[in-house]
Motif scaffolding. Structure first.
Motif, PDB file in Angstrom:
ATOM      1  N   ALA A  79       0.688  -1.348   0.198  1.00 47.75           N
ATOM      2  CA  ALA A  79      -0.064   0.052  -0.046  1.00 47.75           C
ATOM      3  C   ALA A  79       0.820   1.357   0.013  1.00 47.75           C
ATOM      4  CB  ALA A  79      -0.920  -0.116   1.274  1.00 47.75           C
ATOM      5  N   GLU A  80       0.294   2.189  -0.457  1.00 54.47           N
ATOM      6  CA  GLU A  80       0.837   3.628  -0.548  1.00 54.47           C
ATOM      7  C   GLU A  80       1.344   4.006   1.023  1.00 54.47           C
ATOM      8  OE1 GLU A  80       2.743   6.704  -2.554  1.00 54.47           O
ATOM      9  OE2 GLU A  80       1.608   5.032  -3.072  1.00 54.47           O
ATOM     10  N   CYS A  81       2.411   4.394   1.253  1.00 52.08           N
ATOM     11  CA  CYS A  81       2.975   4.865   2.430  1.00 52.08           C
ATOM     12  C   CYS A  81       2.350   6.365   3.030  1.00 52.08           C
ATOM     13  CB  CYS A  81       4.441   5.458   2.508  1.00 52.08           C
ATOM     14  SG  CYS A  81       5.550   4.053   2.380  1.00 52.08           S
ATOM     15  N   ARG A  82       1.608   6.265   4.130  1.00 50.02           N
ATOM     16  CA  ARG A  82       0.909   7.363   4.733  1.00 50.02           C
ATOM     17  C   ARG A  82       1.640   7.898   6.046  1.00 50.02           C
ATOM     18  NH1 ARG A  82      -2.663   8.388   0.899  1.00 50.02           N
ATOM     19  NH2 ARG A  82      -3.681   6.929   0.015  1.00 50.02           N
ATOM     20  N   ALA A  83       1.577   9.187   6.103  1.00 49.20           N
ATOM     21  CA  ALA A  83       2.383  10.010   7.138  1.00 49.20           C
ATOM     22  C   ALA A  83       1.772   9.626   8.449  1.00 49.20           C
ATOM     23  CB  ALA A  83       1.925  11.469   6.841  1.00 49.20           C
ATOM     24  N   ARG A  84       0.494   8.745   8.525  1.00 54.78           N
ATOM     25  CA  ARG A  84       0.320   8.633  10.146  1.00 54.78           C
ATOM     26  C   ARG A  84       0.933   7.428  10.515  1.00 54.78           C
ATOM     27  NH1 ARG A  84      -3.861   6.804   6.655  1.00 54.78           N
ATOM     28  NH2 ARG A  84      -4.036   4.358   6.347  1.00 54.78           N
ATOM     29  N   ASP A  85       1.685   6.714   9.607  1.00 55.11           N
ATOM     30  CA  ASP A  85       2.455   5.642  10.151  1.00 55.11           C
ATOM     31  C   ASP A  85       4.002   5.901  10.467  1.00 55.11           C
ATOM     32  OD1 ASP A  85       0.423   3.770   9.716  1.00 55.11           O
ATOM     33  OD2 ASP A  85       0.855   3.640   7.696  1.00 55.11           O
ATOM     34  N   PHE A  86       4.339   7.407  10.335  1.00 55.39           N
ATOM     35  CA  PHE A  86       5.644   7.751  10.639  1.00 55.39           C
ATOM     36  C   PHE A  86       5.593   8.809  11.726  1.00 55.39           C
ATOM     37  CE2 PHE A  86       5.727   6.336   6.331  1.00 55.39           C
ATOM     38  CZ  PHE A  86       7.094   5.922   5.923  1.00 55.39           C
ATOM     39  N   ALA A  87       6.757   9.110  12.309  1.00 51.98           N
ATOM     40  CA  ALA A  87       6.960   9.912  13.467  1.00 51.98           C
ATOM     41  C   ALA A  87       8.298  10.669  13.458  1.00 51.98           C
ATOM     42  CB  ALA A  87       6.664   9.325  14.946  1.00 51.98           C
ATOM     43  N   VAL A  88       8.323  12.021  13.847  1.00 54.83           N
ATOM     44  CA  VAL A  88       9.899  12.519  13.691  1.00 54.83           C
ATOM     45  C   VAL A  88      10.603  11.888  14.653  1.00 54.83           C
ATOM     46  CG1 VAL A  88      11.104  14.696  13.766  1.00 54.83           C
ATOM     47  CG2 VAL A  88       8.852  14.608  12.648  1.00 54.83           C
ATOM     48  N   LYS A  89      11.856  11.591  14.573  1.00 62.16           N
ATOM     49  CA  LYS A  89      12.659  11.180  15.531  1.00 62.16           C
ATOM     50  C   LYS A  89      13.621  11.950  16.053  1.00 62.16           C
ATOM     51  CE  LYS A  89      15.638   7.131  16.534  1.00 62.16           C
ATOM     52  NZ  LYS A  89      16.443   5.800  15.760  1.00 62.16           N
ATOM     53  N   GLY A  90      13.371  12.384  17.195  1.00 61.27           N
ATOM     54  CA  GLY A  90      14.423  13.564  17.774  1.00 61.27           C
ATOM     55  C   GLY A  90      14.441  14.736  17.076  1.00 61.27           C
ATOM     56  N   PHE A  91      15.636  15.265  17.114  1.00 65.40           N
ATOM     57  CA  PHE A  91      15.781  16.775  16.642  1.00 65.40           C
ATOM     58  C   PHE A  91      16.643  16.759  15.139  1.00 65.40           C
ATOM     59  CE2 PHE A  91      15.518  17.311  21.186  1.00 65.40           C
ATOM     60  CZ  PHE A  91      14.539  18.371  21.380  1.00 65.40           C
ATOM     61  N   PRO A  92      16.339  17.495  14.322  1.00 60.39           N
ATOM     62  CA  PRO A  92      17.061  17.415  13.233  1.00 60.39           C
ATOM     63  C   PRO A  92      18.521  17.679  13.427  1.00 60.39           C
ATOM     64  CG  PRO A  92      16.117  19.508  13.432  1.00 60.39           C
ATOM     65  CD  PRO A  92      15.576  18.865  14.346  1.00 60.39           C
ATOM     66  N   SER A  93      19.406  16.938  12.418  1.00 56.82           N
ATOM     67  CA  SER A  93      20.680  17.313  12.458  1.00 56.82           C
ATOM     68  C   SER A  93      21.329  17.868  11.255  1.00 56.82           C
ATOM     69  CB  SER A  93      21.257  15.809  12.423  1.00 56.82           C
ATOM     70  OG  SER A  93      21.045  15.126  11.221  1.00 56.82           O
ATOM     71  N   GLY A  94      22.436  18.733  11.503  1.00 59.50           N
ATOM     72  CA  GLY A  94      22.934  19.445  10.257  1.00 59.50           C
ATOM     73  C   GLY A  94      24.516  18.763   9.812  1.00 59.50           C
ATOM     74  N   PHE A  95      25.001  19.402   9.007  1.00 54.49           N
ATOM     75  CA  PHE A  95      26.448  18.771   8.371  1.00 54.49           C
ATOM     76  C   PHE A  95      27.465  20.002   8.743  1.00 54.49           C
ATOM     77  CE2 PHE A  95      23.109  16.487   5.926  1.00 54.49           C
ATOM     78  CZ  PHE A  95      23.909  15.229   6.124  1.00 54.49           C
ATOM     79  N   GLY A  96      28.714  19.238   9.216  1.00 53.22           N
ATOM     80  CA  GLY A  96      29.797  20.137   9.249  1.00 53.22           C
ATOM     81  C   GLY A  96      29.579  21.537  10.179  1.00 53.22           C
ATOM     82  N   GLY A  97      28.820  21.477  11.107  1.00 55.28           N
ATOM     83  CA  GLY A  97      28.537  22.521  12.154  1.00 55.28           C
ATOM     84  C   GLY A  97      27.817  23.714  11.716  1.00 55.28           C
ATOM     85  N   ARG A  98      27.571  23.501  10.327  1.00 52.68           N
ATOM     86  CA  ARG A  98      26.533  24.671   9.948  1.00 52.68           C
ATOM     87  C   ARG A  98      25.399  24.195   9.396  1.00 52.68           C
ATOM     88  NH1 ARG A  98      28.999  27.944   5.043  1.00 52.68           N
ATOM     89  NH2 ARG A  98      26.929  28.959   5.557  1.00 52.68           N
ATOM     90  N   PRO A  99      24.215  24.799  10.078  1.00 56.03           N
ATOM     91  CA  PRO A  99      22.847  24.025   9.770  1.00 56.03           C
ATOM     92  C   PRO A  99      22.314  24.813   8.293  1.00 56.03           C
ATOM     93  CG  PRO A  99      22.875  26.140  11.179  1.00 56.03           C
ATOM     94  CD  PRO A  99      24.072  25.861  10.957  1.00 56.03           C
ATOM     95  N   ASP A 100      23.335  24.716   7.388  1.00 54.27           N
ATOM     96  CA  ASP A 100      22.722  24.924   6.044  1.00 54.27           C
ATOM     97  C   ASP A 100      21.376  24.236   5.507  1.00 54.27           C
ATOM     98  OD1 ASP A 100      26.106  26.061   4.899  1.00 54.27           O
ATOM     99  OD2 ASP A 100      24.486  27.166   5.880  1.00 54.27           O
ATOM    100  N   GLU A 101      21.682  22.928   6.065  1.00 49.86           N
ATOM    101  CA  GLU A 101      20.451  21.863   5.530  1.00 49.86           C
ATOM    102  C   GLU A 101      20.200  21.017   6.722  1.00 49.86           C
ATOM    103  OE1 GLU A 101      20.004  19.424   1.690  1.00 49.86           O
ATOM    104  OE2 GLU A 101      21.771  18.633   2.735  1.00 49.86           O
ATOM    105  N   LEU A 102      19.034  20.814   7.162  1.00 53.41           N
ATOM    106  CA  LEU A 102      18.732  20.077   8.365  1.00 53.41           C
ATOM    107  C   LEU A 102      18.012  18.579   7.895  1.00 53.41           C
ATOM    108  CD1 LEU A 102      17.191  22.687  10.695  1.00 53.41           C
ATOM    109  CD2 LEU A 102      19.521  21.733  10.795  1.00 53.41           C
ATOM    110  N   ILE A 103      18.543  17.914   8.570  1.00 51.41           N
ATOM    111  CA  ILE A 103      17.925  16.439   8.154  1.00 51.41           C
ATOM    112  C   ILE A 103      16.661  16.156   9.242  1.00 51.41           C
ATOM    113  CG2 ILE A 103      18.429  13.890   7.777  1.00 51.41           C
ATOM    114  CD1 ILE A 103      19.664  15.688   5.548  1.00 51.41           C
ATOM    115  N   TYR A 104      15.651  15.709   8.950  1.00 53.79           N
ATOM    116  CA  TYR A 104      14.441  15.460   9.834  1.00 53.79           C
ATOM    117  C   TYR A 104      14.314  13.818   9.511  1.00 53.79           C
ATOM    118  CZ  TYR A 104      13.431  20.214  10.487  1.00 53.79           C
ATOM    119  OH  TYR A 104      13.481  21.503  10.702  1.00 53.79           O
TER     120      TYR A 104
END
Length: 344
Positions: free
Chosen positions: A98-123
């Motif tokens: 079946a198609e993935c639905r958002a209700r089956d997912f949850a944000v895990k913790g806080f977003p992470s960045g790269f190289g000490g600069r939060p130019d891109e956050l990974i959720y």
């Protein structure tokens, strides 16, 4: 003539004292031939009985009335040939997902960045469903702009995959641009897997410094490493075919399904199979259904299936006869190949 001579002559002619005559030469030859024939017959009979006893003792080759003998193990479990029509196998679990639905997912913790600069956050969106699901639509990121309007961004995948399967234990990473070089602030970013998904995943309260509208992409990573193989996928396959077959004539060969695991492999419903002939130009695919004379392949055991086939190619060709299980409509199973010389 003396009396002695007369007596000697009388004795020599007396039948009572006659010696047996020499046998006829031709008769002697015929008699000898009869003796030798008898000895050869006894030898052949004894040899046949000895060979038959050896076959009974070690199992011997399994003989087919329509083909040559093919050596199989003495303790082989053999399912006789039966013509079974081909039945289309079901689609694989991935195709049925079946198609993935958002209700089956949850944000895990806080977003992470790269190289000490939060130019891109990974959720990280942790999948908490108990069955596989597929991302076949177009994920979207929606957020409220500084002017109060909602802005929607199509979120491309970080790979070229048109569809992705998510397994229990996997996660989906959503990378969102977040530069402090801009002063615009977007609020309430929501992520969805497709336009027709009625639910949304709230990533955060705000996105800092997005100059125009949110930019993002996504990727599936981590987790289970994919599905466990089905029991039938773990079966080993071997093919034993005659070294030579006549073009266009039916011949017999054997396929063994060997179960290397510690649990029996169920054969219900009985699987289909496909046969390919390669090495002599284009050749039509041959499909059939396995004759399940057994309901399962026991643990650590092989079961041999008698098969019939024809190869209609130019005599003198050497071809590969490939046999494989058809586990799913979109996925082949284990198989094996035997090389065959085609004669006229």
């Amino acid at each position: 003539m003396s009396d002695l001579e007369d007596e000697l002559r009388r004795l020599l002619h007396d039948p009572k004292y006659a010696l047996p005559s020499w046998p006829d030469a031709v008769a002697r030859v015929h008699a000898g031939m009869r003796v030798r024939r008898g000895r050869r017959w006894v030898a052949r009979a004894f040899g046949s009985l000895t060979a038959f006893a050896a076959v009974l003792a070690i199992g011997g080759p399994v003989m087919s009335p329509t083909g040559p003998g093919i050596d199989l193990p003495s303790n082989a479990i053999v399912v006789p040939w039966q013509a079974v029509p081909y039945t289309e196998p079901p689609a694989s679990a991935e195709k049925q997902a079946a198609e993935c639905r958002a209700r089956d997912f949850a944000v895990k913790g806080f977003p992470s960045g790269f190289g000490g600069r939060p130019d891109e956050l990974i959720y990280t969106l942790e999948y908490r469903g108990d069955a596989i699901c597929g991302i076949t639509g177009t994920p979207k990121l929606e957020a409220t702009a500084p002017d109060g309007g909602r802005r929607t961004t199509v979120v491309p995948a970080s790979s070229d995959a048109n569809s992705v399967t998510v397994y229990p234990g996997d996660s989906v990473g959503v990378a969102v641009a977040d530069s402090d070089a801009c002063v615009n602030e977007y609020r309430d970013p929501d992520f969805s897997f497709s336009a027709d998904d009625p639910t949304r995943i709230r990533l955060a309260d705000r996105l800092r410094g997005v100059c125009r509208k949110p930019k993002a992409n996504w990727i599936v990573y981590g987790g289970s490493g994919g599905p466990l193989p089905s029991p039938r996928e773990t079966l080993g396959v071997a093919v034993r075919a005659p070294s030579q077959v006549r073009s266009g004539e039916e011949f017999t060969y054997y396929v063994v399904l060997h179960n290397p695991g510690g649990k029996d492999v169920d054969l219900s419903p009985c699987p289909a199979y496909a046969v390919r002939v390669t090495g002599a130009g284009p050749y039509p695919l041959q499909l059939g259904g396995l004759s399940c004379g057994v309901s399962k392949i026991p643990a650590l055991t092989g079961v041999w299936f008698e098969m019939r086939g024809k190869i209609s190619v130019k005599p003198g060709s050497r071809v590969d006869l490939s046999w494989e299980l058809s586990l799913f409509a979109d996925k082949s199973g284990p198989g094996a190949t035997a090389t065959v010389d085609v004669v006229g």
